[in-house]
Design a protein around this motif. Structure first.
Motif, mmCIF file in Angstrom:
data_model
loop_
_atom_site.group_PDB
_atom_site.id
_atom_site.type_symbol
_atom_site.label_atom_id
_atom_site.label_comp_id
_atom_site.label_asym_id
_atom_site.label_seq_id
_atom_site.Cartn_x
_atom_site.Cartn_y
_atom_site.Cartn_z
ATOM 1 N N MET A 11 69.084 7.081 28.937
ATOM 2 C CA MET A 11 67.990 6.781 30.061
ATOM 3 C C MET A 11 68.502 5.561 30.674
ATOM 4 N N GLN A 12 68.993 4.469 30.056
ATOM 5 C CA GLN A 12 69.348 3.171 30.989
ATOM 6 C C GLN A 12 70.403 3.457 31.960
ATOM 7 N N LEU A 13 71.487 4.371 31.525
ATOM 8 C CA LEU A 13 72.561 4.577 32.361
ATOM 9 C C LEU A 13 71.696 5.561 33.368
ATOM 10 N N LEU A 14 71.034 6.276 33.380
ATOM 11 C CA LEU A 14 70.504 7.078 34.418
ATOM 12 C C LEU A 14 69.516 6.001 35.540
ATOM 13 N N PHE A 15 68.915 5.070 34.809
ATOM 14 C CA PHE A 15 68.038 4.123 35.497
ATOM 15 C C PHE A 15 69.401 3.350 36.411
ATOM 16 N N GLU A 16 70.102 2.855 35.813
ATOM 17 C CA GLU A 16 71.326 1.707 36.357
ATOM 18 C C GLU A 16 71.887 2.900 37.623
ATOM 19 N N LEU A 17 72.097 4.178 37.694
ATOM 20 C CA LEU A 17 72.903 4.732 38.589
ATOM 21 C C LEU A 17 71.714 4.830 39.863
ATOM 22 N N GLU A 18 70.393 5.140 39.504
ATOM 23 C CA GLU A 18 69.377 5.357 40.461
ATOM 24 C C GLU A 18 69.180 3.867 41.097
ATOM 25 N N GLU A 26 82.055 9.420 37.775
ATOM 26 C CA GLU A 26 83.227 8.732 37.390
ATOM 27 C C GLU A 26 82.444 7.267 36.596
ATOM 28 N N VAL A 27 81.815 6.906 37.360
ATOM 29 C CA VAL A 27 81.119 5.404 36.912
ATOM 30 C C VAL A 27 80.325 5.907 35.644
ATOM 31 N N LEU A 28 79.540 6.874 35.539
ATOM 32 C CA LEU A 28 78.733 7.219 34.601
ATOM 33 C C LEU A 28 79.544 7.564 33.253
ATOM 34 N N GLU A 29 80.869 8.168 33.372
ATOM 35 C CA GLU A 29 81.367 8.506 32.429
ATOM 36 C C GLU A 29 82.271 7.269 31.680
ATOM 37 N N THR A 30 82.440 6.320 32.453
ATOM 38 C CA THR A 30 83.028 5.267 31.975
ATOM 39 C C THR A 30 82.203 4.323 31.181
ATOM 40 N N LYS A 31 80.870 4.103 31.943
ATOM 41 C CA LYS A 31 79.800 3.646 31.146
ATOM 42 C C LYS A 31 79.407 4.324 30.006
ATOM 43 N N ARG A 33 81.119 6.103 28.016
ATOM 44 C CA ARG A 33 82.098 5.942 26.945
ATOM 45 C C ARG A 33 82.081 4.570 26.445
ATOM 46 N N GLU A 34 81.539 3.419 27.236
ATOM 47 C CA GLU A 34 81.564 1.991 26.689
ATOM 48 C C GLU A 34 80.236 1.867 25.830
ATOM 49 N N ARG A 35 79.036 2.669 26.315
ATOM 50 C CA ARG A 35 77.909 2.290 25.428
ATOM 51 C C ARG A 35 77.498 3.111 24.285
ATOM 52 N N ILE A 36 78.106 4.614 24.291
ATOM 53 C CA ILE A 36 77.675 5.506 23.160
ATOM 54 C C ILE A 36 78.964 5.892 22.701
ATOM 55 N N SER A 37 78.767 5.714 21.243
ATOM 56 C CA SER A 37 79.774 6.109 20.286
ATOM 57 C C SER A 37 79.388 7.220 19.156
ATOM 58 N N GLY A 38 80.551 7.156 18.378
ATOM 59 C CA GLY A 38 80.335 8.075 17.438
ATOM 60 C C GLY A 38 80.227 9.446 17.967
ATOM 61 N N LYS A 39 79.406 10.317 16.721
ATOM 62 C CA LYS A 39 79.318 11.788 17.248
ATOM 63 C C LYS A 39 78.315 12.138 18.422
ATOM 64 N N GLU A 40 77.718 10.902 18.732
ATOM 65 C CA GLU A 40 76.531 11.266 19.719
ATOM 66 C C GLU A 40 77.359 11.080 21.146
ATOM 67 N N ASP A 42 79.969 12.938 22.689
ATOM 68 C CA ASP A 42 80.225 13.974 23.432
ATOM 69 C C ASP A 42 78.999 14.582 23.769
ATOM 70 N N ARG A 43 77.904 14.668 22.875
ATOM 71 C CA ARG A 43 76.618 15.407 23.354
ATOM 72 C C ARG A 43 76.097 14.744 24.411
ATOM 73 N N SER A 44 76.205 13.299 24.521
ATOM 74 C CA SER A 44 75.385 12.364 25.425
ATOM 75 C C SER A 44 76.205 12.635 26.958
ATOM 76 N N TRP A 45 77.413 12.642 26.680
ATOM 77 C CA TRP A 45 78.007 12.899 27.999
ATOM 78 C C TRP A 45 77.876 14.254 28.719
ATOM 79 N N SER A 46 77.705 15.372 27.721
ATOM 80 C CA SER A 46 77.254 16.645 28.385
ATOM 81 C C SER A 46 76.070 16.613 28.800
ATOM 82 N N ILE A 47 75.114 16.318 28.377
ATOM 83 C CA ILE A 47 73.563 16.088 28.827
ATOM 84 C C ILE A 47 73.765 15.237 30.154
ATOM 85 N N LEU A 48 74.371 14.053 30.255
ATOM 86 C CA LEU A 48 74.280 13.191 31.307
ATOM 87 C C LEU A 48 75.015 13.880 32.618
#
Length: 132
Positions: A11-18, A26-31, A33-40, A42-48
């Motif tokens: 949600m914070q990433l979508l807010f920042e982009l807006e 590209e910016v979203l993917e980098t951010k 990777r920086e903020r969401i770790s572990g098993k979540e 891949d799922r988060s990147w797919s949704i975003l």
């Protein structure tokens, strides 16, 4: 990282982009990777990625059921929460709509206002009902 923490970060990433005025994958993917770790991650990147790629369709659906505010005039936090909720409902098959609504309301209570929680609940309830 828990799914709840990942959802907050998304949600914070979508807010920042807006706020930046540009939905750059590209910016979203980098951010992400920086903020969401572990098993979540891949799922988060797919949704975003799916949410941003289909943003016009998501915004059209939100606008269809938002009588008082269109996406261009909505508070940016509320808009990010709604976009994430619709995106997660559409593009993640491992979560129920009831959980999406509940988590969205919790995000709005944490990051926005009590009035926002009611607004998000109403719009999201209608969007998800229509998409079934």
């Amino acid at each position: 990282m828990t799914r709840k923490q990942a959802r907050e970060a998304m949600m914070q990433l979508l807010f920042e982009l807006e706020a930046a005025g540009e939905m750059n994958l590209e910016v979203l993917e980098t951010k992400c990777r920086e903020r969401i770790s572990g098993k979540e991650h891949d799922r988060s990147w797919s949704i975003l990625k799916s949410t941003v790629t289909n943003l016009d369709s998501i915004d059209d659906k939100i606008n269809q059921y938002s009588k008082a505010w269109k996406t261009s005039r909505m508070p940016k936090v509320d808009l990010a929460i709604l976009r994430l909720a619709v995106g997660e409902s559409r593009y993640a098959d491992d979560v129920s709509d009831a959980v999406v609504v509940s988590e969205s309301i919790n995000l709005s209570k944490k990051f926005s206002t009590e009035q926002s929680a009611s607004f998000i609940h109403g719009v999201l309830g209608n969007v998800l009902k229509d998409e079934q």
